[in-house]
Design an enzyme around this catalytic site. Structure first.
Site, mmCIF file in Angstrom:
data_model
loop_
_atom_site.group_PDB
_atom_site.id
_atom_site.type_symbol
_atom_site.label_atom_id
_atom_site.label_comp_id
_atom_site.label_asym_id
_atom_site.label_seq_id
_atom_site.Cartn_x
_atom_site.Cartn_y
_atom_site.Cartn_z
ATOM 1 N N ARG A 104 -14.200 46.562 7.783
ATOM 2 C CA ARG A 104 -15.735 46.699 8.489
ATOM 3 C C ARG A 104 -16.086 45.385 9.239
ATOM 4 O O ARG A 104 -17.319 44.845 9.313
ATOM 5 C CB ARG A 104 -16.918 47.277 7.425
ATOM 6 C CG ARG A 104 -16.553 48.608 6.946
ATOM 7 C CD ARG A 104 -16.598 49.731 7.853
ATOM 8 N NE ARG A 104 -16.556 51.010 7.482
ATOM 9 C CZ ARG A 104 -17.772 51.727 7.167
ATOM 10 N NH1 ARG A 104 -18.857 51.102 7.546
ATOM 11 N NH2 ARG A 104 -17.784 52.705 6.702
ATOM 12 N N ARG A 116 -21.822 46.715 11.705
ATOM 13 C CA ARG A 116 -23.161 46.761 11.561
ATOM 14 C C ARG A 116 -23.898 45.541 11.129
ATOM 15 O O ARG A 116 -24.922 45.343 11.478
ATOM 16 C CB ARG A 116 -23.455 47.798 10.128
ATOM 17 C CG ARG A 116 -22.693 49.010 10.456
ATOM 18 C CD ARG A 116 -22.637 49.746 8.846
ATOM 19 N NE ARG A 116 -21.778 49.188 8.004
ATOM 20 C CZ ARG A 116 -21.619 49.557 6.819
ATOM 21 N NH1 ARG A 116 -22.273 50.400 6.264
ATOM 22 N NH2 ARG A 116 -20.701 49.019 6.159
ATOM 23 N N ARG A 152 -24.984 49.247 19.866
ATOM 24 C CA ARG A 152 -25.304 50.653 19.013
ATOM 25 C C ARG A 152 -26.666 51.305 19.554
ATOM 26 O O ARG A 152 -26.639 52.203 19.683
ATOM 27 C CB ARG A 152 -25.257 50.403 17.809
ATOM 28 C CG ARG A 152 -25.423 51.444 16.604
ATOM 29 C CD ARG A 152 -24.206 52.373 16.603
ATOM 30 N NE ARG A 152 -24.711 53.358 15.476
ATOM 31 C CZ ARG A 152 -24.972 54.532 15.899
ATOM 32 N NH1 ARG A 152 -25.177 55.183 17.024
ATOM 33 N NH2 ARG A 152 -25.158 55.570 14.811
ATOM 34 N N ASP A 198 -13.641 55.588 13.498
ATOM 35 C CA ASP A 198 -13.928 56.038 12.313
ATOM 36 C C ASP A 198 -12.872 57.086 11.861
ATOM 37 O O ASP A 198 -12.423 57.727 12.539
ATOM 38 C CB ASP A 198 -15.531 56.737 12.355
ATOM 39 C CG ASP A 198 -16.167 56.793 10.970
ATOM 40 O OD1 ASP A 198 -16.613 55.632 10.564
ATOM 41 O OD2 ASP A 198 -15.815 57.697 10.360
ATOM 42 N N TYR A 208 -15.848 64.895 3.333
ATOM 43 C CA TYR A 208 -16.725 65.158 4.384
ATOM 44 C C TYR A 208 -16.921 66.634 5.000
ATOM 45 O O TYR A 208 -17.772 66.989 5.387
ATOM 46 C CB TYR A 208 -16.614 64.111 5.326
ATOM 47 C CG TYR A 208 -17.064 62.739 4.830
ATOM 48 C CD1 TYR A 208 -18.271 62.309 4.604
ATOM 49 C CD2 TYR A 208 -15.920 61.670 4.542
ATOM 50 C CE1 TYR A 208 -18.838 61.055 4.164
ATOM 51 C CE2 TYR A 208 -16.478 60.591 4.083
ATOM 52 C CZ TYR A 208 -17.451 60.129 3.899
ATOM 53 O OH TYR A 208 -17.984 58.832 3.205
HETATM 54 O O1 CP3 Z 1 -14.511 47.348 11.586
HETATM 55 C C1 CP3 Z 1 -13.979 48.216 11.151
HETATM 56 O O2 CP3 Z 1 -13.527 48.293 9.839
HETATM 57 C C2 CP3 Z 1 -13.380 49.252 12.116
HETATM 58 C C3 CP3 Z 1 -14.178 50.407 12.165
HETATM 59 C C4 CP3 Z 1 -14.566 51.355 10.888
HETATM 60 C C5 CP3 Z 1 -15.650 52.187 10.987
HETATM 61 N N1 CP3 Z 1 -15.527 52.939 9.857
HETATM 62 C C6 CP3 Z 1 -16.949 52.009 11.981
HETATM 63 C C7 CP3 Z 1 -18.195 52.369 11.470
HETATM 64 C C8 CP3 Z 1 -13.751 51.904 9.847
HETATM 65 C C9 CP3 Z 1 -12.610 51.302 9.527
HETATM 66 C C10 CP3 Z 1 -14.474 52.929 9.125
HETATM 67 C C11 CP3 Z 1 -13.706 53.502 7.957
HETATM 68 C C12 CP3 Z 1 -14.787 54.713 7.260
HETATM 69 N N2 CP3 Z 1 -15.676 55.423 7.924
HETATM 70 C C13 CP3 Z 1 -14.717 54.785 5.932
HETATM 71 C C14 CP3 Z 1 -13.600 54.103 5.169
HETATM 72 C C15 CP3 Z 1 -13.983 52.852 4.447
HETATM 73 C C16 CP3 Z 1 -15.243 52.510 3.429
HETATM 74 O O3 CP3 Z 1 -16.243 52.109 4.005
HETATM 75 O O4 CP3 Z 1 -14.838 53.476 2.381
HETATM 76 C C17 CP3 Z 1 -15.550 55.818 5.619
HETATM 77 C C18 CP3 Z 1 -15.656 56.453 4.250
HETATM 78 C C19 CP3 Z 1 -16.233 56.068 6.970
HETATM 79 C C20 CP3 Z 1 -17.089 57.215 7.063
HETATM 80 C C21 CP3 Z 1 -18.412 56.635 7.417
HETATM 81 N N3 CP3 Z 1 -18.600 56.278 8.762
HETATM 82 C C22 CP3 Z 1 -19.924 56.607 6.936
HETATM 83 C C23 CP3 Z 1 -19.862 56.891 5.335
HETATM 84 C C24 CP3 Z 1 -20.696 55.940 7.698
HETATM 85 C C25 CP3 Z 1 -22.097 55.843 7.589
HETATM 86 C C26 CP3 Z 1 -22.429 54.685 6.732
HETATM 87 C C27 CP3 Z 1 -21.860 53.311 7.065
HETATM 88 O O5 CP3 Z 1 -20.979 53.100 6.356
HETATM 89 O O6 CP3 Z 1 -21.871 52.669 8.004
HETATM 90 C C28 CP3 Z 1 -20.040 55.778 8.985
HETATM 91 C C29 CP3 Z 1 -20.444 55.168 10.199
HETATM 92 C C30 CP3 Z 1 -19.906 53.859 10.591
HETATM 93 N N4 CP3 Z 1 -18.600 53.752 11.016
HETATM 94 C C31 CP3 Z 1 -20.622 52.575 11.159
HETATM 95 C C32 CP3 Z 1 -19.430 51.923 11.768
HETATM 96 C C33 CP3 Z 1 -19.546 50.633 12.349
HETATM 97 C C34 CP3 Z 1 -22.011 52.391 11.213
HETATM 98 C C35 CP3 Z 1 -22.604 53.123 12.414
HETATM 99 C C36 CP3 Z 1 -23.867 52.903 12.705
HETATM 100 O O7 CP3 Z 1 -24.350 52.131 13.130
HETATM 101 O O8 CP3 Z 1 -24.755 53.652 11.921
#
Ligand code: CP3
Length: 335
Positions: free
Chosen positions: A22, A26, A35, A72, A147
């Protein structure tokens, strides 16, 4: 030497490699700005230019060795026909899973829908220093199912009645996921990714009796696919505790990311023939600098004589101060 070691560990620099889960996201004001102008998250993931720009934001800011493509794990269910929405302060929400619709999607349609992701990888690769690696990724089948079927009651419980009702034909669904996720991996590699990480973020919620079917076997099949194609791979079976050992022995990934509950010394003694990655609790970046660096030292010291990629035990938290990230990387580099 394994390909993963060649790419991520034995770099032509004095330090070994560092990147953070990540890292593109964010906690960065420059991400939040983009965003705020792009309300639809999936659409943003499918904007190749912006996705590439976000991927490179932490690379420009910090001395990281790898970029992870901004996308994602839920982009795969999207390409398999489900609508994916991100509700502010709540997280992802998928519309109802319809088996016929899911089974109907073919490989061309799937790849076509994800083409913007592959384009983002191409653009990023051409703008990224050749010495740095570009990491592609997928969600493991179980985590995607959580999911897709909307079966998480809360942070620690799965609705098994709902799972069993929905997944009468378990093998058919899992096989399709394994096949299409493997395709998503090879498409990312063809576009220019060097390594893939397989996120099984919810594997810790699988009961003992089901862990083989839902976690070990699907991950093993995907790792096998990677090995056949010589694709460097890292698994992240988050939350499975001491089963990390059995996972490593059954799945045999090239790399394994430790979650923050795994004791580093235990990992060193029990996880063999694998490159270790990560482990540091991302919450430590919210604590005092002293606590953060003390935590980091434990991992660096424990793993100083074995292949190790410095990273975290889960993703960077939204409230993390980017200066802390900088400090942590500097500390690792100078150690
Ligand atoms: O920087 C990175 O790692 C690259 C991009 C990336 C994102 N999500 C961007 C993202 C990666 C590798 C992920 C993986 C991801 N997504 C996982 C596995 C890793 C983990 O954290 O366990 C999971 C379970 C998700 C599913 C997901 N996507 C959730 C639960 C959420 C909402 C809550 C959160 O974690 O932010 C997302 C949204 C998401 N994915 C955001 C980002 C930057 C936030 C989006 C926003 O601005 O609202």
């Amino acid at each position: 030497m394994s390909t993963l070691k060649r790419i991520l560990v034995q770099k032509d620099r004095t330090c070994r490699s560092v990147w953070f889960m990540r890292q593109a996201g964010r906690y960065l004001p420059e991400f939040r700005k983009i965003r705020s102008q792009n309300q639809d998250f999936i659409k943003l993931c499918l904007n190749s230019e912006l996705s590439s720009e976000i991927t490179l934001q932490p690379i420009k800011k910090f001395d990281l060795d790898s970029a992870i493509i901004f996308s994602d794990i839920l982009i795969a269910p999207y390409a398999l026909g489900q609508e994916v929405k991100f509700i502010k302060d709540e997280g992802p929400e998928l519309d109802d899973f319809i088996l016929e619709k899911f089974l109907d999607i073919n490989e061309n349609e799937f790849s076509e829908k994800l083409n913007p992701v592959y384009k983002a990888i191409e653009i990023t690769r051409s703008n990224l220093d050749k010495k740095k690696s570009l990491i592609g990724f997928i969600g493991a089948p179980w985590t995607l199912l959580v999911y897709m079927l909307n079966i998480k009651k809360n942070k620690t419980e799965i609705d098994f009645d709902k799972l069993n009702k929905n997944i009468i034909n378990k093998n058919q669904i899992l096989s399709k996921l394994i096949k299409f996720l493997s395709l998503h991996i090879s498409n990312q590699i063809d576009a220019g990714a060097d390594v893939v990480q397989i996120f099984d973020s919810w594997s810790g919620l699988i009961p003992e009796n089901d862990i083989k079917d839902y976690c070990y076997i699907p991950n093993a099949k995907i790792v096998e696919f990677c090995k056949e194609k010589k694709i460097p791979n890292i698994c992240f079976p988050r939350g499975i505790k001491e089963k990390y050992k059995e996972f490593n022995e059954m799945v045999k990934p090239e790399g394994i990311n430790l979650d923050y509950t795994i004791d580093p010394m235990w990992a060193k003694n029990n996880l063999k023939n694998v490159v270790l990655q990560g482990g540091l609790d991302p919450k430590l970046l919210l604590e005092s600098e002293e606590l953060m660096l003390k935590g980091a030292t434990k991992y660096i010291k424990t793993f100083q004589d074995i292949p190790y990629i410095f990273n975290l035990g889960h993703g960077l938290l939204p409230e993390t101060d980017p200066d802390r990230v900088k400090k942590l990387i500097e500390f690792y580099r100078n150690y």
